[in-house]
Design a protein around this motif. Sequence first.
Motif, short mmCIF file in Angstrom:
data_model
loop_
_atom_site.label_atom_id
_atom_site.label_comp_id
_atom_site.label_asym_id
_atom_site.label_seq_id
_atom_site.Cartn_x
_atom_site.Cartn_y
_atom_site.Cartn_z
N ILE A 226 -15.31 64.73 -21.91
CA ILE A 226 -16.82 64.52 -21.85
C ILE A 226 -17.45 65.88 -21.73
N TRP A 227 -17.32 66.66 -20.57
CA TRP A 227 -18.02 67.89 -20.06
C TRP A 227 -18.14 68.85 -21.25
N PRO A 228 -16.97 69.33 -22.05
CA PRO A 228 -16.97 70.17 -23.07
C PRO A 228 -17.71 70.10 -23.96
N TYR A 229 -18.13 68.61 -24.35
CA TYR A 229 -19.17 68.35 -25.50
C TYR A 229 -20.49 68.61 -24.98
N ILE A 230 -20.74 68.05 -23.70
CA ILE A 230 -22.03 68.32 -23.09
C ILE A 230 -22.52 69.76 -23.16
N VAL A 231 -21.57 70.71 -22.65
CA VAL A 231 -21.82 71.88 -22.57
C VAL A 231 -21.77 72.75 -23.74
N ASN A 232 -20.86 72.72 -24.68
CA ASN A 232 -20.77 73.33 -25.76
C ASN A 232 -21.57 73.00 -26.98
N VAL A 233 -21.60 71.37 -27.06
CA VAL A 233 -22.44 70.81 -28.25
C VAL A 233 -23.93 70.72 -27.81
N GLN B 179 -25.79 71.35 -24.85
CA GLN B 179 -26.39 72.74 -24.35
C GLN B 179 -26.33 74.18 -25.05
N LYS B 180 -25.12 74.31 -25.77
CA LYS B 180 -25.06 75.36 -26.39
C LYS B 180 -25.24 75.51 -27.97
N GLY B 181 -25.38 74.22 -28.36
CA GLY B 181 -25.62 74.01 -29.65
C GLY B 181 -24.43 74.40 -30.66
N GLN B 182 -23.16 74.22 -30.28
CA GLN B 182 -22.06 74.75 -31.32
C GLN B 182 -21.60 73.38 -31.88
N GLU B 183 -20.99 73.60 -33.19
CA GLU B 183 -20.37 72.59 -33.64
C GLU B 183 -18.86 72.34 -33.19
N PRO B 184 -18.85 71.26 -32.83
CA PRO B 184 -17.27 70.82 -32.47
C PRO B 184 -16.39 70.92 -33.32
N LEU B 185 -15.14 71.37 -33.18
CA LEU B 185 -13.90 72.07 -33.87
C LEU B 185 -13.50 70.35 -34.34
N PRO B 186 -13.11 70.09 -35.68
CA PRO B 186 -12.61 69.19 -36.10
C PRO B 186 -11.08 68.97 -35.37
N PHE B 187 -10.75 67.80 -35.15
CA PHE B 187 -9.91 67.49 -34.30
C PHE B 187 -9.45 66.12 -34.90
N ASP B 188 -8.31 66.06 -35.60
CA ASP B 188 -7.88 64.67 -36.36
C ASP B 188 -7.46 63.50 -35.21
N LEU B 189 -6.85 64.03 -34.11
CA LEU B 189 -6.69 62.92 -33.11
C LEU B 189 -7.60 62.27 -32.51
#
Length: 243
Positions: A60-67, A69-79
């Motif tokens: 949860i929190w990495p996506y709130i902070v990085n995506v 708040q920071k506007g970064q594109e999440p890395l593609p992750f098949d799982l």
Amino acid sequence: RIKSATFFTTQVDFKQAGDLKVFSDEEQIRAIERDMAQRGYLDSSKMATIFNLLRSNDLIWPYIVNVYQKGQEPLPFDLLYWNSDATRMPAANHSFYLRRCYLQNDLAEGRMEFSGTQLDLSRIAIPVFHLAAREDHIAPPHSVFSGAGRLGGSVTFVLAGSGHIAGVINPPSRGRYQYWTGGEPEGSLETWLEHAEEHPGSWWPHWQTWIEAQDRRWVKPRRPSAGKLTSIEDAPGSYVRAQ
């Protein structure tokens, strides 16, 4: 008809079921049942949210902070794509599961019956391959180990590295993680690990060897299109685009 069985990160004894027990008291189960009664099922997003909350620092929190708040594109992750394809749970099924397993532990303690037949895990005498994952937050390894020890036949217990999904989906070609093999699942998991042997990489080849020891015969792979029903469309199917 069943000559052997394999279980992946599977619980049958819920006494040590981990953090999910936090959501499994009488008051919360009644609230879940009231919600399911409105539609007849548990919405898939709610189950996915519960699983994510168990590992909020990772899911949860990495996506709130990085995506966010920071506007970064999440890395593609098949799982994670696979994991987000959640499933609705029928209300009657889910209520039975929560009450009889998580709340009352009836299966492991011999109180569960179907059509007048009492279920007794100790009467399962076929060879069983039982896989647990060391960092599993959904089916904790202590819980899986305890349940494996309740079976009556020969049990090959294997502990894989990583978590509930990656610990299972770990092809040999990646050369990742490790797994442990040892004796029967007796005593505690800690004691079992003291005498277990650690192996690098995927547990899949070990499983293949176990399967071939049960029966070395090979069969042709099933062709779904060869059955009585015709195929609707190519995989993965249009349902994956449904909102």
